[in-house]
Write a protein that holds these residues in place. Structure first.
Motif, PDB file in Angstrom:
ATOM      1  N   SER A  16       0.820  -1.218   0.000  1.00  0.00           N
ATOM      2  CA  SER A  16       0.000   0.000   0.000  1.00  0.00           C
ATOM      3  C   SER A  16       0.851   1.265   0.000  1.00  0.00           C
ATOM      4  CB  SER A  16      -0.953   0.002   1.195  1.00  0.00           C
ATOM      5  OG  SER A  16      -0.228   0.142   2.401  1.00  0.00           O
ATOM      6  N   ARG A  17       2.183   1.097  -0.027  1.00  0.00           N
ATOM      7  CA  ARG A  17       3.131   2.222  -0.081  1.00  0.00           C
ATOM      8  C   ARG A  17       2.976   3.168   1.113  1.00  0.00           C
ATOM      9  NH1 ARG A  17       6.226  -0.211  -3.403  1.00  0.00           N
ATOM     10  NH2 ARG A  17       5.618  -0.263  -5.562  1.00  0.00           N
ATOM     11  N   SER A  18       2.835   2.584   2.285  1.00  0.00           N
ATOM     12  CA  SER A  18       2.714   3.387   3.491  1.00  0.00           C
ATOM     13  C   SER A  18       3.949   4.270   3.675  1.00  0.00           C
ATOM     14  CB  SER A  18       2.558   2.472   4.709  1.00  0.00           C
ATOM     15  OG  SER A  18       2.616   3.217   5.898  1.00  0.00           O
ATOM     16  N   ASP A  19       3.726   5.519   4.038  1.00  0.00           N
ATOM     17  CA  ASP A  19       4.830   6.441   4.271  1.00  0.00           C
ATOM     18  C   ASP A  19       5.605   6.116   5.549  1.00  0.00           C
ATOM     19  OD1 ASP A  19       4.206   7.858   1.983  1.00  0.00           O
ATOM     20  OD2 ASP A  19       2.890   9.260   3.059  1.00  0.00           O
ATOM     21  N   ASP A  20       5.014   5.267   6.397  1.00  0.00           N
ATOM     22  CA  ASP A  20       5.666   4.926   7.658  1.00  0.00           C
ATOM     23  C   ASP A  20       6.806   3.935   7.476  1.00  0.00           C
ATOM     24  OD1 ASP A  20       3.841   6.525   8.921  1.00  0.00           O
ATOM     25  OD2 ASP A  20       2.503   4.870   9.448  1.00  0.00           O
ATOM     26  N   LEU A  21       6.848   3.259   6.344  1.00  0.00           N
ATOM     27  CA  LEU A  21       7.870   2.254   6.123  1.00  0.00           C
ATOM     28  C   LEU A  21       8.824   2.698   5.026  1.00  0.00           C
ATOM     29  CD1 LEU A  21       5.760  -1.024   6.256  1.00  0.00           C
ATOM     30  CD2 LEU A  21       7.358  -0.189   7.962  1.00  0.00           C
ATOM     31  N   PHE A  22       9.971   2.073   4.999  1.00  0.00           N
ATOM     32  CA  PHE A  22      10.986   2.360   3.997  1.00  0.00           C
ATOM     33  C   PHE A  22      10.492   1.903   2.626  1.00  0.00           C
ATOM     34  CE2 PHE A  22      11.609  -1.508   6.357  1.00  0.00           C
ATOM     35  CZ  PHE A  22      11.647  -2.483   5.363  1.00  0.00           C
ATOM     36  N   PRO A  23      10.916   2.557   1.555  1.00  0.00           N
ATOM     37  CA  PRO A  23      10.481   2.115   0.228  1.00  0.00           C
ATOM     38  C   PRO A  23      11.143   0.783  -0.140  1.00  0.00           C
ATOM     39  CG  PRO A  23      12.066   3.898   0.060  1.00  0.00           C
ATOM     40  CD  PRO A  23      11.785   3.707   1.528  1.00  0.00           C
ATOM     41  N   THR A  24      10.354  -0.154  -0.566  1.00  0.00           N
ATOM     42  CA  THR A  24      10.865  -1.465  -0.941  1.00  0.00           C
ATOM     43  C   THR A  24       9.869  -2.153  -1.843  1.00  0.00           C
ATOM     44  OG1 THR A  24      11.809  -3.511  -0.094  1.00  0.00           O
ATOM     45  CG2 THR A  24       9.885  -2.654   1.068  1.00  0.00           C
ATOM     46  N   GLN A  25      10.240  -3.286  -2.350  1.00  0.00           N
ATOM     47  CA  GLN A  25       9.350  -4.090  -3.166  1.00  0.00           C
ATOM     48  C   GLN A  25       8.648  -5.098  -2.254  1.00  0.00           C
ATOM     49  OE1 GLN A  25       8.825  -3.545  -6.480  1.00  0.00           O
ATOM     50  NE2 GLN A  25      10.070  -1.752  -6.029  1.00  0.00           N
ATOM     51  N   PRO A  26       7.412  -5.494  -2.616  1.00  0.00           N
ATOM     52  CA  PRO A  26       6.697  -6.483  -1.811  1.00  0.00           C
ATOM     53  C   PRO A  26       7.499  -7.776  -1.668  1.00  0.00           C
ATOM     54  CG  PRO A  26       5.245  -5.507  -3.436  1.00  0.00           C
ATOM     55  CD  PRO A  26       6.636  -5.007  -3.735  1.00  0.00           C
ATOM     56  N   LEU A  27       7.435  -8.341  -0.482  1.00  0.00           N
ATOM     57  CA  LEU A  27       8.087  -9.601  -0.161  1.00  0.00           C
ATOM     58  C   LEU A  27       9.588  -9.613  -0.400  1.00  0.00           C
ATOM     59  CD1 LEU A  27       5.465 -12.212  -1.345  1.00  0.00           C
ATOM     60  CD2 LEU A  27       6.000 -11.546   0.987  1.00  0.00           C
ATOM     61  N   ASN A  28      10.216  -8.463  -0.258  1.00  0.00           N
ATOM     62  CA  ASN A  28      11.673  -8.417  -0.345  1.00  0.00           C
ATOM     63  C   ASN A  28      12.233  -8.732   1.034  1.00  0.00           C
ATOM     64  OD1 ASN A  28      14.358  -7.923  -0.677  1.00  0.00           O
ATOM     65  ND2 ASN A  28      14.099  -5.954  -1.680  1.00  0.00           N
ATOM     66  N   CYS A  29      12.567  -9.990   1.251  1.00  0.00           N
ATOM     67  CA  CYS A  29      13.001 -10.454   2.574  1.00  0.00           C
ATOM     68  C   CYS A  29      14.307  -9.834   3.028  1.00  0.00           C
ATOM     69  CB  CYS A  29      13.118 -11.970   2.580  1.00  0.00           C
ATOM     70  SG  CYS A  29      11.533 -12.789   2.362  1.00  0.00           S
ATOM     71  N   ALA A  30      15.082  -9.300   2.102  1.00  0.00           N
ATOM     72  CA  ALA A  30      16.341  -8.660   2.483  1.00  0.00           C
ATOM     73  C   ALA A  30      16.098  -7.454   3.375  1.00  0.00           C
ATOM     74  CB  ALA A  30      17.126  -8.259   1.241  1.00  0.00           C
ATOM     75  N   ASN A  31      14.898  -6.872   3.307  1.00  0.00           N
ATOM     76  CA  ASN A  31      14.569  -5.702   4.121  1.00  0.00           C
ATOM     77  C   ASN A  31      13.801  -6.054   5.382  1.00  0.00           C
ATOM     78  OD1 ASN A  31      15.754  -3.801   2.391  1.00  0.00           O
ATOM     79  ND2 ASN A  31      13.989  -3.901   1.049  1.00  0.00           N
ATOM     80  N   LEU A  32      13.662  -7.340   5.668  1.00  0.00           N
ATOM     81  CA  LEU A  32      12.940  -7.775   6.860  1.00  0.00           C
ATOM     82  C   LEU A  32      13.890  -8.496   7.803  1.00  0.00           C
ATOM     83  CD1 LEU A  32       9.747  -9.348   5.226  1.00  0.00           C
ATOM     84  CD2 LEU A  32       9.974  -7.061   6.214  1.00  0.00           C
ATOM     85  N   LEU A  33      13.731  -8.253   9.081  1.00  0.00           N
ATOM     86  CA  LEU A  33      14.409  -9.025  10.120  1.00  0.00           C
ATOM     87  C   LEU A  33      13.301  -9.619  10.982  1.00  0.00           C
ATOM     88  CD1 LEU A  33      17.267  -6.556  11.132  1.00  0.00           C
ATOM     89  CD2 LEU A  33      17.451  -8.614   9.731  1.00  0.00           C
ATOM     90  N   VAL A  34      13.144 -10.935  10.940  1.00  0.00           N
ATOM     91  CA  VAL A  34      12.031 -11.593  11.609  1.00  0.00           C
ATOM     92  C   VAL A  34      12.559 -12.575  12.634  1.00  0.00           C
ATOM     93  CG1 VAL A  34      10.023 -13.097  11.296  1.00  0.00           C
ATOM     94  CG2 VAL A  34      10.548 -11.346   9.587  1.00  0.00           C
ATOM     95  N   ILE A  35      12.119 -12.391  13.877  1.00  0.00           N
ATOM     96  CA  ILE A  35      12.452 -13.339  14.933  1.00  0.00           C
ATOM     97  C   ILE A  35      11.141 -13.933  15.434  1.00  0.00           C
ATOM     98  CG2 ILE A  35      12.483 -11.554  16.721  1.00  0.00           C
ATOM     99  CD1 ILE A  35      14.717 -13.215  18.082  1.00  0.00           C
ATOM    100  N   SER A  36      11.105 -15.239  15.514  1.00  0.00           N
ATOM    101  CA  SER A  36       9.910 -15.958  15.931  1.00  0.00           C
ATOM    102  C   SER A  36      10.278 -16.840  17.111  1.00  0.00           C
ATOM    103  CB  SER A  36       9.396 -16.808  14.757  1.00  0.00           C
ATOM    104  OG  SER A  36       8.315 -17.608  15.169  1.00  0.00           O
ATOM    105  N   LEU A  37       9.736 -16.510  18.272  1.00  0.00           N
ATOM    106  CA  LEU A  37       9.996 -17.290  19.480  1.00  0.00           C
ATOM    107  C   LEU A  37       8.759 -18.115  19.791  1.00  0.00           C
ATOM    108  CD1 LEU A  37      11.729 -14.540  21.642  1.00  0.00           C
ATOM    109  CD2 LEU A  37      12.807 -16.323  20.249  1.00  0.00           C
ATOM    110  N   GLY A  38       8.884 -19.430  19.684  1.00  0.00           N
ATOM    111  CA  GLY A  38       7.755 -20.309  19.932  1.00  0.00           C
ATOM    112  C   GLY A  38       7.489 -20.473  21.414  1.00  0.00           C
ATOM    113  N   THR A  39       6.288 -20.886  21.725  1.00  0.00           N
ATOM    114  CA  THR A  39       5.914 -21.124  23.116  1.00  0.00           C
ATOM    115  C   THR A  39       6.164 -22.568  23.521  1.00  0.00           C
ATOM    116  OG1 THR A  39       3.642 -21.564  22.436  1.00  0.00           O
ATOM    117  CG2 THR A  39       4.168 -19.313  23.137  1.00  0.00           C
TER     118      THR A  39
END
Length: 181
Positions: A16-39
């Motif tokens: 949606s090209r939100s101004d709150d986020l950096f400009p990038t292409q959809p699903l560009n994982c290089a711009n994501l840092l994801v940590i998932s801690l399971g229960t």
């Protein structure tokens, strides 16, 4: 499941090209840092086709000390989300940007989410501390099984590496925002 929802929300914001986020292409994982801690997940019950063939409708709901349909659903959804995200990050050669830590094979009260006794909470702290010193695991995309990651090390090592990546990204964003002002 929450990790998949969070990644989907970020993707929706990017699309949606939100101004709150950096400009990038959809699903560009290089711009994501994801940590998932399971229960944590309960020790896997071994259900065989031979066992299930004798259950009937109620058997899927009522077995001694288990509810197979719920157990299978919960286990499958956890593994499918991790497998999907691992595949997505791996396909874009940014698998280091996705970190999943999950305690497997919990037993007794430790495997239940509604037991908040002092003894169980103490046991869970011990499980967490032990998990820190356990080998860091990642999904083998060929088998779907969790195996020691190629980068090696423990979960503690992986968390330290990830914290450094987050800190470096934070410093980079701060320096960019100071140059704008």
């Amino acid at each position: 499941m929450q990790t998949l929802v969070a990644v989907s929300e970020v993707t929706n914001e990017v699309v949606s090209r939100s101004d709150d986020l950096f400009p990038t292409q959809p699903l560009n994982c290089a711009n994501l840092l994801v940590i998932s801690l399971g229960t944590g997940s309960a020790k896997k019950e071994k259900y065989t086709a031979k066992m299930a063939s004798k259950w009937g409708v109620l058997g899927w709901l009522l077995q001694p000390n288990s509810t197979p349909i719920i157990d299978i659903y919960n286990q499958a959804s956890t593994h499918m989300v991790d497998y999907f995200l691992s595949t997505m990050f791996h396909a874009q050669t940014c698998q280091r940007n996705y970190l999943r830590i999950q305690a497997e094979n919990l037993t007794g009260d430790s495997s239940l989410v509604d037991i908040a006794t002092k003894d169980n909470l103490k046991d869970l702290v011990g499980i967490g501390e032990g998990l820190l010193h356990s080998p860091f695991l990642s999904v083998n995309l060929q088998t779907g099984n969790s195996e020691p990651a190629l980068c090696g090390g423990t979960n503690k090592d992986a968390l330290i590496r990830f914290a450094k990546m987050l800190s470096d990204e934070h410093k980079f964003r701060l320096s960019k925002s100071q140059h704008k002002n």
